[in-house]
Design an enzyme around this catalytic site. Structure first.
Site, mmCIF file in Angstrom:
data_model
loop_
_atom_site.group_PDB
_atom_site.id
_atom_site.type_symbol
_atom_site.label_atom_id
_atom_site.label_comp_id
_atom_site.label_asym_id
_atom_site.label_seq_id
_atom_site.Cartn_x
_atom_site.Cartn_y
_atom_site.Cartn_z
ATOM 1 N N LYS A 14 -4.597 0.629 21.276
ATOM 2 C CA LYS A 14 -5.093 1.112 22.879
ATOM 3 C C LYS A 14 -5.867 2.266 23.445
ATOM 4 O O LYS A 14 -5.907 2.897 24.061
ATOM 5 C CB LYS A 14 -4.048 0.768 24.556
ATOM 6 C CG LYS A 14 -3.692 -0.049 24.527
ATOM 7 C CD LYS A 14 -2.968 -0.147 25.545
ATOM 8 C CE LYS A 14 -2.737 -1.399 25.966
ATOM 9 N NZ LYS A 14 -1.356 -1.719 26.594
ATOM 10 N N ASP A 55 4.561 -5.078 31.586
ATOM 11 C CA ASP A 55 4.146 -5.357 32.692
ATOM 12 C C ASP A 55 4.224 -6.760 32.962
ATOM 13 O O ASP A 55 4.678 -6.742 34.324
ATOM 14 C CB ASP A 55 2.361 -4.412 32.586
ATOM 15 C CG ASP A 55 2.019 -5.361 31.492
ATOM 16 O OD1 ASP A 55 2.379 -6.441 31.261
ATOM 17 O OD2 ASP A 55 0.548 -5.394 30.999
#
Length: 493
Positions: A194, A229
């Site tokens: 990312k 997450d």
């Protein structure tokens, strides 16, 4: 997502606010767009997901899940052990913190829990942007910055929050980068993704890195849970509803996790576990078997930074839907002069069309498709006719419909696998799938297509027991709840 090539999860709607509702016009086109109609018809067929295709995808998902549970490294699905054996029960009491690091911001949160009667008494959170230079700096610099932000947040702990006497503050750490988890409170970083290129962290325990940085800040906190997450979303939803068995994130990227019986995990044999159940992180973005791919998918994949990887993610997640639409429009513009004789230069720019743009166009039910006109004009620098706008919306619908229906088939695959092993404990009672992510939250057509696919696959009777519901921002509070559920003080609850 804890997958090396996943984009960050989360998708924000466009600032445009077109009229809501579904367009109700027919495909009546003027002669300037007539040549694009045959290619549109062929496109709709190639992106179609009839019931046999959905069944094949769901069955392939089950087979890949079983392969990944048997042996590490077999099949597309990693089926990662989360080491989350204790889910929140509602009995948890006290003050707990959460830290969420998964992109260019990190979020800190605190929650005061009051047990079964009071549940969540108070919450507070802050979001902090990570300076770009730290994304390319050293491990110590990054974790020192995070610990400093956490320390400042802890200093502002108000009177609503109360730490029980004799306890140390405990924190749940949501870390959405590829990690080899070694226990509930430790995990080795495999590599940064990312846009992060931090030196000195790969191969190290990220919890140890955070602990060292917190110690340097004089912050007396203990990490009691390291989660990704999706696992956090499941825990956050499960706190309020004991029937939650699956969590799915559909945003820029995608992932799913679910509650698995430990006796159904062959690769767990030899591990010391007293729990009958644990959460499995599927990393389903890497799934590829049986997916109905088109030339547009294979071309996009070949041009990507990770060709041959994350194929399911590339067909169903928010990062890619707009790019598939763009590639279809390029073919229509070149082969059929969709936007006139001159090819729109901006249409050649990869990822110029985003999923929020598709969503805004699909919500446009004005007579002349004014929102579609403005998006084509502003982004692609195209002057369009009403006929051309209708075709663009049909293209968006074909691709979003396929994405939503394939996501629904994936969910059914997970439920089907759980049902096969528990014989009636999933389909025979209320079972909740907790959903999070901006794509699911903000795109009504996508949501509807997903639900329709689940209903078609399971039939009306069984699908009445399967509740698919949105669990907004579940992962943040979920990490704090997992810190509580795995607290060293849990005997005090």
């Amino acid at each position: 997502m804890a997958v090396a090539t996943s984009p960050p999860v989360g998708w924000f709607p466009t600032t445009r606010s077109p009229a809501r509702g579904m367009p109700r016009w027919r495909m009546a086109v003027r002669s300037d767009a007539l040549s694009a109609v045959p290619i549109l018809t062929g496109l709709q067929k190639s992106f179609a997901t009839p019931l046999p295709v959905l069944r094949h995808v769901a069955d392939a998902m089950v087979a890949d899940m079983r392969a990944g549970l048997a042996v590490d490294g077999v099949g597309d699905l990693k089926m990662i052990l989360s080491y989350v054996d204790s889910l929140p029960s509602g009995n948890e009491k006290g003050l707990f913190y959460a830290l969420d690091l998964g992109g260019t911001n990190f979020r800190v949160l605190r929650v005061q829990l009051g047990g079964k009667d009071e549940r969540v008494i108070a919450t507070e959170f802050e979001q902090v942007a990570i300076p770009q230079e730290l994304m390319f700096g050293t491990s110590e610099e990054l974790f020192d910055f995070i610990a400093s932000g956490l320390a400042k947040f802890a200093e502002k702990e108000g009177q609503k929050f109360h730490l029980h006497h004799g306890r140390k503050r405990e924190i749940g750490f949501t870390f959405s980068f590829p990690v080899k988890q070694t226990s509930i409170d430790s995990g080795i970083l495999l590599k940064w993704t990312k846009g992060f290129a931090v030196s000195g962290t790969a191969g190290k325990d990220v919890v140890a890195c955070l602990n060292e940085a917190m110690k340097g800040q004089g912050l007396d906190m203990r990490v009691s849970a390291l989660v990704n997450d999706t696992v956090g979303t499941l825990a956050g939803a499960r706190y309020w509803d004991d029937d939650v068995m699956v969590a799915v994130i559909l945003g820029t990227g995608t992932n799913a996790c679910y509650v698995e019986r430990t006796d159904s995990i062959p690769k767990l044999r030899g591990h010391n576990t007293t729990s009958e159940r644990t959460i499995i992180n599927t990393e389903w973005g890497a799934f590829s078997n049986g997916l109905p791919l088109t030339e547009f998918d294979t071309d996009m994949d070949a041009a990507s930074i990770n060709p041959g990887e994350q194929i399911f993610e590339k067909t169903i997640s928010g990062m890619y839907l707009g790019e598939i639409v763009r590639r279809v429009l390029v073919k229509m513009a070149r082969a059929n002069a969709l936007f006139g004789e001159s090819f729109p230069e901006n249409l050649s720019t990869p990822f110029i069309l985003r999923t929020p743009d598709l969503c805004a166009m699909q919500q446009d039910n004005s007579d002349h498709l004014d929102t579609v006109e403005s998006i084509l004009s502003d982004i692609l620098q195209v002057k369009s006719t009403i006929s051309e706008r209708k075709i663009v919306v049909e293209v968006c619908d074909a691709i979003v419909k396929r994405g939503g229906r394939l996501a629904g088939a994936g969910i059914v695959g997970i439920l089907q696998k759980m049902e096969e092993d528990s014989k009636g404990l999933i389909f025979g009672k209320r079972t909740v799938v907790a959903m999070d992510g901006g794509l699911y939250e903000n795109y009504p057509q996508y949501r509807r297509y997903l639900q329709e696919a689940v209903t078609e696959l399971l039939g009306l009777e069984i699908s009445k027991n399967i509740v698919i519901e949105h669990s907004k921002d579940g992962s943040g509070i979920g990490a704090a709840l997992l810190a509580a559920a795995n607290s060293k003080y849990q005997h005090d609850f």
